[in-house]
Design a protein around this motif. Sequence first.
Motif, PDB file in Angstrom:
ATOM      1  N   SER A  64      -1.336   4.209   8.811  1.00  0.00           N
ATOM      2  CA  SER A  64      -0.175   3.927   9.643  1.00  0.00           C
ATOM      3  C   SER A  64       0.802   5.081   9.516  1.00  0.00           C
ATOM      4  O   SER A  64       0.872   5.735   8.479  1.00  0.00           O
ATOM      5  CB  SER A  64       0.513   2.641   9.203  1.00  0.00           C
ATOM      6  OG  SER A  64      -0.332   1.545   9.411  1.00  0.00           O
ATOM      7  N   VAL A  65       1.549   5.307  10.569  1.00  0.00           N
ATOM      8  CA  VAL A  65       2.583   6.329  10.559  1.00  0.00           C
ATOM      9  C   VAL A  65       3.814   5.725  11.231  1.00  0.00           C
ATOM     10  O   VAL A  65       3.699   4.996  12.215  1.00  0.00           O
ATOM     11  CB  VAL A  65       2.113   7.629  11.257  1.00  0.00           C
ATOM     12  CG1 VAL A  65       1.764   7.403  12.696  1.00  0.00           C
ATOM     13  CG2 VAL A  65       3.143   8.725  11.109  1.00  0.00           C
TER      14      VAL A  65
ATOM     15  N   ALA B 125       6.132   3.110  15.390  1.00  0.00           N
ATOM     16  CA  ALA B 125       5.226   2.795  14.275  1.00  0.00           C
ATOM     17  C   ALA B 125       3.842   2.555  14.864  1.00  0.00           C
ATOM     18  O   ALA B 125       3.673   1.716  15.750  1.00  0.00           O
ATOM     19  CB  ALA B 125       5.713   1.564  13.517  1.00  0.00           C
ATOM     20  N   VAL B 126       2.866   3.319  14.389  1.00  0.00           N
ATOM     21  CA  VAL B 126       1.521   3.310  14.969  1.00  0.00           C
ATOM     22  C   VAL B 126       0.489   3.209  13.865  1.00  0.00           C
ATOM     23  O   VAL B 126       0.654   3.786  12.789  1.00  0.00           O
ATOM     24  CB  VAL B 126       1.299   4.608  15.794  1.00  0.00           C
ATOM     25  CG1 VAL B 126      -0.094   4.674  16.375  1.00  0.00           C
ATOM     26  CG2 VAL B 126       2.342   4.726  16.892  1.00  0.00           C
ATOM     27  N   THR B 127      -0.585   2.473  14.137  1.00  0.00           N
ATOM     28  CA  THR B 127      -1.730   2.454  13.227  1.00  0.00           C
ATOM     29  C   THR B 127      -2.895   3.176  13.905  1.00  0.00           C
ATOM     30  O   THR B 127      -3.045   3.118  15.123  1.00  0.00           O
ATOM     31  CB  THR B 127      -2.183   1.023  12.864  1.00  0.00           C
ATOM     32  OG1 THR B 127      -2.588   0.355  14.050  1.00  0.00           O
ATOM     33  CG2 THR B 127      -1.086   0.250  12.181  1.00  0.00           C
TER      34      THR B 127
ATOM     35  N   ALA C  20      -5.738   3.849  18.356  1.00  0.00           N
ATOM     36  CA  ALA C  20      -4.353   4.066  17.958  1.00  0.00           C
ATOM     37  C   ALA C  20      -3.540   2.976  18.645  1.00  0.00           C
ATOM     38  O   ALA C  20      -3.602   2.835  19.867  1.00  0.00           O
ATOM     39  CB  ALA C  20      -3.874   5.444  18.391  1.00  0.00           C
ATOM     40  N   SER C  21      -2.806   2.176  17.849  1.00  0.00           N
ATOM     41  CA  SER C  21      -2.062   1.070  18.448  1.00  0.00           C
ATOM     42  C   SER C  21      -0.670   0.956  17.854  1.00  0.00           C
ATOM     43  O   SER C  21      -0.421   1.350  16.713  1.00  0.00           O
ATOM     44  CB  SER C  21      -2.820  -0.248  18.270  1.00  0.00           C
ATOM     45  OG  SER C  21      -2.998  -0.546  16.913  1.00  0.00           O
ATOM     46  N   SER C  22       0.226   0.402  18.660  1.00  0.00           N
ATOM     47  CA  SER C  22       1.593   0.151  18.230  1.00  0.00           C
ATOM     48  C   SER C  22       1.591  -0.946  17.173  1.00  0.00           C
ATOM     49  O   SER C  22       0.889  -1.952  17.312  1.00  0.00           O
ATOM     50  CB  SER C  22       2.436  -0.291  19.431  1.00  0.00           C
ATOM     51  OG  SER C  22       3.684  -0.800  19.017  1.00  0.00           O
ATOM     52  N   VAL C  23       2.386  -0.758  16.122  1.00  0.00           N
ATOM     53  CA  VAL C  23       2.496  -1.795  15.085  1.00  0.00           C
ATOM     54  C   VAL C  23       3.250  -3.004  15.637  1.00  0.00           C
ATOM     55  O   VAL C  23       2.861  -4.150  15.411  1.00  0.00           O
ATOM     56  CB  VAL C  23       3.193  -1.237  13.820  1.00  0.00           C
ATOM     57  CG1 VAL C  23       3.546  -2.339  12.849  1.00  0.00           C
ATOM     58  CG2 VAL C  23       2.311  -0.199  13.154  1.00  0.00           C
TER      59      VAL C  23
ATOM     60  N   ILE D 177      -2.839  12.746  17.364  1.00  0.00           N
ATOM     61  CA  ILE D 177      -1.911  11.831  16.709  1.00  0.00           C
ATOM     62  C   ILE D 177      -1.547  12.389  15.342  1.00  0.00           C
ATOM     63  O   ILE D 177      -2.424  12.785  14.569  1.00  0.00           O
ATOM     64  CB  ILE D 177      -2.455  10.398  16.602  1.00  0.00           C
ATOM     65  CG1 ILE D 177      -1.403   9.475  16.014  1.00  0.00           C
ATOM     66  CG2 ILE D 177      -3.751  10.344  15.830  1.00  0.00           C
ATOM     67  CD1 ILE D 177      -1.613   8.031  16.296  1.00  0.00           C
ATOM     68  N   THR D 178      -0.239  12.484  15.092  1.00  0.00           N
ATOM     69  CA  THR D 178       0.209  12.968  13.793  1.00  0.00           C
ATOM     70  C   THR D 178       0.082  11.824  12.802  1.00  0.00           C
ATOM     71  O   THR D 178       0.701  10.770  12.972  1.00  0.00           O
ATOM     72  CB  THR D 178       1.660  13.478  13.860  1.00  0.00           C
ATOM     73  OG1 THR D 178       2.501  12.455  14.386  1.00  0.00           O
ATOM     74  CG2 THR D 178       1.766  14.720  14.713  1.00  0.00           C
ATOM     75  N   VAL D 179      -0.740  12.032  11.789  1.00  0.00           N
ATOM     76  CA  VAL D 179      -1.002  10.985  10.797  1.00  0.00           C
ATOM     77  C   VAL D 179      -1.469  11.643   9.499  1.00  0.00           C
ATOM     78  O   VAL D 179      -2.167  12.661   9.531  1.00  0.00           O
ATOM     79  CB  VAL D 179      -2.043   9.973  11.336  1.00  0.00           C
ATOM     80  CG1 VAL D 179      -3.388  10.623  11.586  1.00  0.00           C
ATOM     81  CG2 VAL D 179      -2.173   8.752  10.442  1.00  0.00           C
ATOM     82  N   ASP D 180      -1.057  11.084   8.379  1.00  0.00           N
ATOM     83  CA  ASP D 180      -1.488  11.608   7.086  1.00  0.00           C
ATOM     84  C   ASP D 180      -2.996  11.477   6.923  1.00  0.00           C
ATOM     85  O   ASP D 180      -3.606  10.538   7.439  1.00  0.00           O
ATOM     86  CB  ASP D 180      -0.792  10.854   5.943  1.00  0.00           C
ATOM     87  CG  ASP D 180       0.693  11.147   5.867  1.00  0.00           C
ATOM     88  OD1 ASP D 180       1.105  12.236   6.324  1.00  0.00           O
ATOM     89  OD2 ASP D 180       1.443  10.292   5.369  1.00  0.00           O
TER      90      ASP D 180
END
Length: 161
Positions: A16-17, A62-64, A74-77, A138-141
Amino acid sequence: MNRPSPRGTVAVWHRSVTSGWMLATGAVTTVGLLVVAVLVGAHRPLALWLLIIPAAFLATGAVTVTVSPSGVTASSVLLPFLRRRFPLGRIESATARWTRPTEIGGWGYRWNAGLSAVSLREGDALWITCTDKTRFVITVDDAETAAVLIGQMLDQDHGPR
């Protein structure tokens, strides 16, 4: 990570980001517009119509991201029915690299010819190239792990590329 998984196991990557400033902006603006709608009857229609702006901040703040054998989602939290799905058969390749929002059109959900993105910060990003040559970012760790897993799944589906 590059070893084949034992028969019968399924590898899934999930992260999640969140963008605190986008969520805060959306929440504060929503409250402000609702106050105006309640207290100033003459501006109620406009205030309610303008709620679409903070809704966009809240939906994309907030996106997962999930990578599984069925592909990438990729979806909205806050509004999980808002999502982008990329079935594995539609993905040509995946890479990871450091990305700035300015190189993909800004912050939030972006779409341009041949490129769409969810950009909540500068940093690690997953870059997916689809079979139609469009790209999704998508920017994500830990994007590198996601890219490697996608590559492994593509190799299992289509053989080594």
